[in-house]
Every structure is written in C-alpha cells, then in structure tokens.
Design a protein around this motif. Structure first.
Motif, PDB file in Angstrom:
ATOM      1  N   PHE A 260       2.323   5.470   5.933  1.00 55.67           N
ATOM      2  CA  PHE A 260       1.932   6.234   6.840  1.00 55.67           C
ATOM      3  C   PHE A 260       1.065   7.585   6.585  1.00 55.67           C
ATOM      4  O   PHE A 260      -0.056   7.807   7.241  1.00 55.67           O
ATOM      5  N   VAL A 261       1.473   8.062   5.559  1.00 53.41           N
ATOM      6  CA  VAL A 261       0.819   9.148   4.819  1.00 53.41           C
ATOM      7  C   VAL A 261      -0.721   8.544   4.578  1.00 53.41           C
ATOM      8  O   VAL A 261      -1.774   9.404   4.835  1.00 53.41           O
ATOM      9  N   LEU A 262      -0.951   7.320   4.085  1.00 53.06           N
ATOM     10  CA  LEU A 262      -1.883   7.100   3.156  1.00 53.06           C
ATOM     11  C   LEU A 262      -3.086   6.534   4.469  1.00 53.06           C
ATOM     12  O   LEU A 262      -4.374   6.951   4.536  1.00 53.06           O
ATOM     13  N   LEU A 263      -2.620   6.095   5.829  1.00 54.11           N
ATOM     14  CA  LEU A 263      -3.579   5.484   6.589  1.00 54.11           C
ATOM     15  C   LEU A 263      -3.882   6.448   7.755  1.00 54.11           C
ATOM     16  O   LEU A 263      -4.664   6.130   8.447  1.00 54.11           O
ATOM     17  N   ARG A 264      -3.026   7.545   7.766  1.00 56.86           N
ATOM     18  CA  ARG A 264      -3.374   8.707   8.924  1.00 56.86           C
ATOM     19  C   ARG A 264      -4.595   9.135   8.826  1.00 56.86           C
ATOM     20  O   ARG A 264      -5.044   9.571   7.665  1.00 56.86           O
ATOM     21  N   ARG A 265      -5.089   9.814   9.634  1.00 56.67           N
ATOM     22  CA  ARG A 265      -6.588  10.280   9.739  1.00 56.67           C
ATOM     23  C   ARG A 265      -6.264  11.934   9.634  1.00 56.67           C
ATOM     24  O   ARG A 265      -5.813  12.523  10.778  1.00 56.67           O
ATOM     25  N   PRO A 266      -6.744  12.643   8.431  1.00 56.34           N
ATOM     26  CA  PRO A 266      -6.551  14.081   8.390  1.00 56.34           C
ATOM     27  C   PRO A 266      -7.474  14.641   9.508  1.00 56.34           C
ATOM     28  O   PRO A 266      -8.732  14.251   9.757  1.00 56.34           O
ATOM     29  N   ALA A 267      -6.861  15.773  10.361  1.00 57.35           N
ATOM     30  CA  ALA A 267      -7.893  16.363  11.338  1.00 57.35           C
ATOM     31  C   ALA A 267      -8.660  17.555  10.643  1.00 57.35           C
ATOM     32  O   ALA A 267      -8.198  18.117   9.669  1.00 57.35           O
ATOM     33  N   ARG A 268      -9.990  17.291  11.022  1.00 55.02           N
ATOM     34  CA  ARG A 268     -10.865  18.166  10.549  1.00 55.02           C
ATOM     35  C   ARG A 268     -11.256  19.375  11.206  1.00 55.02           C
ATOM     36  O   ARG A 268     -10.723  19.478  12.474  1.00 55.02           O
TER      37      ARG A 268
ATOM     38  N   SER B 140       7.584  -1.102  -7.872  1.00 52.80           N
ATOM     39  CA  SER B 140       6.164  -1.210  -8.461  1.00 52.80           C
ATOM     40  C   SER B 140       5.260  -0.820  -7.438  1.00 52.80           C
ATOM     41  O   SER B 140       4.438  -0.194  -7.521  1.00 52.80           O
ATOM     42  N   LEU B 141       5.354  -1.554  -6.283  1.00 50.29           N
ATOM     43  CA  LEU B 141       4.452  -1.479  -5.209  1.00 50.29           C
ATOM     44  C   LEU B 141       4.894  -0.106  -4.330  1.00 50.29           C
ATOM     45  O   LEU B 141       3.813   0.770  -4.128  1.00 50.29           O
ATOM     46  N   VAL B 142       6.069   0.371  -4.373  1.00 50.12           N
ATOM     47  CA  VAL B 142       6.202   1.653  -3.721  1.00 50.12           C
ATOM     48  C   VAL B 142       5.804   2.921  -4.812  1.00 50.12           C
ATOM     49  O   VAL B 142       5.194   3.735  -3.904  1.00 50.12           O
ATOM     50  N   PHE B 143       5.773   2.542  -5.678  1.00 51.47           N
ATOM     51  CA  PHE B 143       5.102   3.789  -6.779  1.00 51.47           C
ATOM     52  C   PHE B 143       3.614   3.951  -6.716  1.00 51.47           C
ATOM     53  O   PHE B 143       3.168   5.011  -6.627  1.00 51.47           O
ATOM     54  N   VAL B 144       3.211   2.820  -6.421  1.00 54.82           N
ATOM     55  CA  VAL B 144       1.615   2.830  -6.447  1.00 54.82           C
ATOM     56  C   VAL B 144       1.241   3.221  -5.061  1.00 54.82           C
ATOM     57  O   VAL B 144       0.153   4.129  -4.957  1.00 54.82           O
ATOM     58  N   VAL B 145       1.844   3.004  -3.869  1.00 55.51           N
ATOM     59  CA  VAL B 145       1.515   3.430  -2.591  1.00 55.51           C
ATOM     60  C   VAL B 145       1.602   4.952  -2.431  1.00 55.51           C
ATOM     61  O   VAL B 145       1.052   5.811  -1.840  1.00 55.51           O
ATOM     62  N   ILE B 146       2.755   5.480  -3.125  1.00 60.32           N
ATOM     63  CA  ILE B 146       2.961   6.780  -3.131  1.00 60.32           C
ATOM     64  C   ILE B 146       1.996   7.931  -3.965  1.00 60.32           C
ATOM     65  O   ILE B 146       1.454   8.747  -3.352  1.00 60.32           O
ATOM     66  N   GLY B 147       1.387   7.157  -5.022  1.00 58.74           N
ATOM     67  CA  GLY B 147       0.320   7.755  -5.767  1.00 58.74           C
ATOM     68  C   GLY B 147      -0.770   7.645  -5.053  1.00 58.74           C
ATOM     69  O   GLY B 147      -1.791   8.698  -4.989  1.00 58.74           O
TER      70      GLY B 147
END
Length: 410
Positions: A390-398, A321-328
């Motif tokens: 990791f994908v959620l918290l990383r900063r995208p390069a502008r 349940s938590l894994v699915f939400v974080v993936i979303g």
C-alpha cells in the motif's frame, strides 16, 4: 532571463514543464539511450541485487559458520576427530544458517543497491523516463520471490535432511567408545552408572592407567583399576579388557572393604551400546508431515504443540524474505526524492524489519504453548505485506506550483 523553447518534440523525446516566473514553457529533451527498454533496466538492477545478495550471504554465513564451528573444535582437540569428519559436521550445519541468512541478505542488498542508485541520480533518470513505482521495485520483488522459493526448499527439505544426518553422526560419534575413552586425563561419564578415567593412550591404541567405576548395581558399586588395557568390540557389545589391576568393593550391610587382584578382567558395556538406538527426533530433524501430524509416541504427544508450531513456522518463515524486500522498497521509493540523502528512510526500514523479526520470534515461541498463536503467525505476514505494498503503490501528493528539479534555465 533568457529561455529557449523547442517548437516540436523529436521522436522518442521527453516533455518537461518548467517556469521562471512568467508563462509556463516546455522543454523537449531526448530520452537517455543507455537506459534501453524496460527489461534491460530490470536486468541491470537485478544483476546488482543478485551480486550484493551473494556477497552479503557469503559474509554472514561465514561469520555464523565460524562461531558455530568453534563448538566442534573439542572433537578435534580432545577426541581426535579426523578433519574430514569435522568438515562433514560443519557442512551439515550450512542449511540451518542459510535459512536465517538469506532473508536478511536479500533485504540488506535491496537497501544498498537502491540507495546507491538514488545517490548516483540513476533513480532520478529512471523516474524521468516514465517508470512507475512498481516498475522500479520489480527487480527487488523478483529477487524476493526467488529467495523465498530458495528458503522454502531449504526449510522443507534440506534443513531437516541435513540436521537429521548431523544429529545421527553426532550421536554415533558420541557412542563410539574409542573416541570417548581417548580423553586422556579426564573423568568421562559414559552413562549415569559408569565413569571411566584413562591416564594415557599409546599410539597403538593401548590404554594405560585405567579406572572404571561401575554403579549399575546401586547396592554393590564397584571400582576397578588396572595398569593397562584396551577397548574391544564383540558380538555382545563393546567391552573394556583390563590387565594387572584390582577390583574394589564395599559390602553395603557391613561396610566391609574387599580387594581382589586380577591379571585380566573384562567389563561389559553392552547396555550403553544399545542406548543411542532409541533416540527421539527433534523438531528440526523432522519433515513437514511429521511436524503437522505428530505420532502416538509418548514424547511426540508431550511436545505436540512444539512440533506443530515448528511445522507452521516452516510454512510462514520463508515468506518474510518477500516481506522484508517490499518493506525496503516502500521505504526508499515512496514519497519524493530528497537530495540530502535517504538515511532516515533506511533506518526506518531497518527498524520495521527488526520489529517484525522480533514479533515473528515471539509468536513462534508463544505457539509452542498456545495453539491460538498460530493464526497470528499467518496474519502478521499478510498484514505486513499488504501495508508495505500500500505504501509502495500509493501516489504521493505534490505541493502546488512545485517546479520539477532541473526544469528551470537561466
């Protein structure tokens, strides 16, 4: 080109850097007052998430509930099951549905709400207010944790308790001769040795046109027919009392046919009455300690790996349940905002969840045969959750010299 600058910021305002080809300037804009403090935003988004989750849960549960209930219609149509007992049957199946539906409903609600916020530009305003990725994802993560705890409660207690009562009630009902013999015009195999046919049953409970084939003694099978009779209970067990009939038997050695007419004859069915009392508990009927520590019973030892695999699945399953939400959240919040929509990200999140669900089912099935697959069940959840965060918290390069949306003025 004409530009206007504010010489000094107002209290509580936002500073937005922009350029129109010349020297960079700064525009001071007041913070939207309707956003309020961070907890208010969390409550606002969490309220929408809970409403969407409740709606999706009710819709999916009703659909699955309806399909599963059709299997029980036979008890009403052919066996005269009361409506109250039918509703009890269906209610006892509810926890098994919710344990599967809640993680999916939570994921679907998170995708729907955050996609709607992005399309309505509310997400842009929240980002402009200085909210980080984690702060934006906080309401969904809270929902994921709540749903995970709810699924744990269902998986560890309500599911085995309800399914155990369901199987006991189903077994008792199947063992009720008054229900079994009510199937008019049907040859009913009560056991491997006894077959009963009833042409008609009167409203008073009288059986008419009875045929009983008794093969409990393979060397002397007996067939009995009677005009009428009744099913009665006694201290020795249930019995069929027949009137105005005959008893037919073929001698095994000589093949001689013998026919005996009777005014009244009784067939004892005590052996069948005792059979259901020694029923083996299925894995879904057992609580966690019973699964992780199977007994010394022969069938327990035979299905030992299956019981242990079910126990570990009860521990790992709710975490999805938590894994699915974080993936979303990783799919919708990571990266830069695209005004063309987020259809590709939504589809990518759905594909990841579907693949992860397939892997989970495959590992559960594999663990029924090989104990080495059990650590992989835990590893799959840990790796999936770690990658999603990791994908959620990383900063995208502008990209360099990329102006912010809405920062240019003419």
């Amino acid at each position: 080109m004409h530009s206007r600058y504010a010489s000094s910021p107002e209290p509580g305002s936002l500073q937005i850097r922009w350029t129109d080809g010349g020297p960079p300037g700064y525009l001071w804009a007041s913070r939207p007052q309707q956003l309020g403090p961070m907890p208010s935003i969390t409550r606002y988004v969490l309220g929408q998430l809970m409403t969407a989750t409740l709606f999706v849960t009710l819709a999916l549960t009703f659909a699955i509930w309806l399909t599963q209930s059709l299997r029980l219609i036979d008890y009403i149509v052919n066996r005269g099951l009361p409506a109250s007992t039918f509703l009890t049957f269906v209610a006892l199946l509810l926890p098994s549905f919710l344990g599967v539906v809640l993680p999916v409903a939570c994921f679907v609600a998170a995708l729907f709400v955050y996609h709607k916020l992005a399309m309505d530009s509310e997400m842009v305003v929240m980002r402009a207010a200085g909210l980080s990725q984690m702060q934006l994802a906080r309401p969904a993560i809270i929902l994921g944790v709540v749903v995970t705890l709810a699924v744990y409660a269902i998986s560890l207690y309500f599911l085995p308790a309800s399914f155990r009562n369901f199987k006991d009630l189903q077994n008792a009902f199947r063992s009720d001769f008054s229900a079994v013999l009510l199937q008019e015009g049907v040859f009913t195999t009560i056991t491997d040795e006894i077959t009963v046919y009833v042409r008609e049953r009167s409203p008073e409970g009288e059986l008419r046109g009875i045929l009983v084939h008794d093969n409990r003694d393979p060397d002397k099978p007996v067939t009995m027919m009677a005009e009428r009779g009744a099913l009665v209970a006694s201290e020795a067990g249930p019995r069929v009392v027949m009137e105005n009939g005959n008893r037919q038997e073929v001698q095994p050695g000589t093949g001689r046919f013998s026919l005996l007419y009777f005014d009244r004859y009784t067939v004892e069915l005590a052996d069948f009455d005792n059979a259901p009392r020694a029923r083996w508990r299925e894995p879904k009927e057992r609580f966690l300690p019973e699964l992780l520590n199977p007994g010394d019973d022969g069938r327990d030892q035979r299905y030992r790996l299956e019981l242990i695999a079910e126990g570990h699945h009860r521990i790992v399953g709710p975490l999805y349940s938590l894994v699915f939400v974080v993936i979303g959240m990783a799919a919708l919040l990571a990266g830069e905002f695209n005004r063309r929509g987020q259809a590709k990200r939504v589809l990518a999140a759905i594909a990841c969840v579907a693949a992860l669900e397939g892997i989970s089912l495959a590992l559960h099935d594999l663990a029924n045969r090989h104990v080495a697959a059990i650590p992989a069940m835990y590893a799959t959840v840990a790796i999936s959750l770690g990658l999603a965060f990791f994908v959620l918290l990383r900063r995208p390069a502008r990209r360099p010299q990329e102006p912010l949306a809405g920062a240019q003025t003419a």
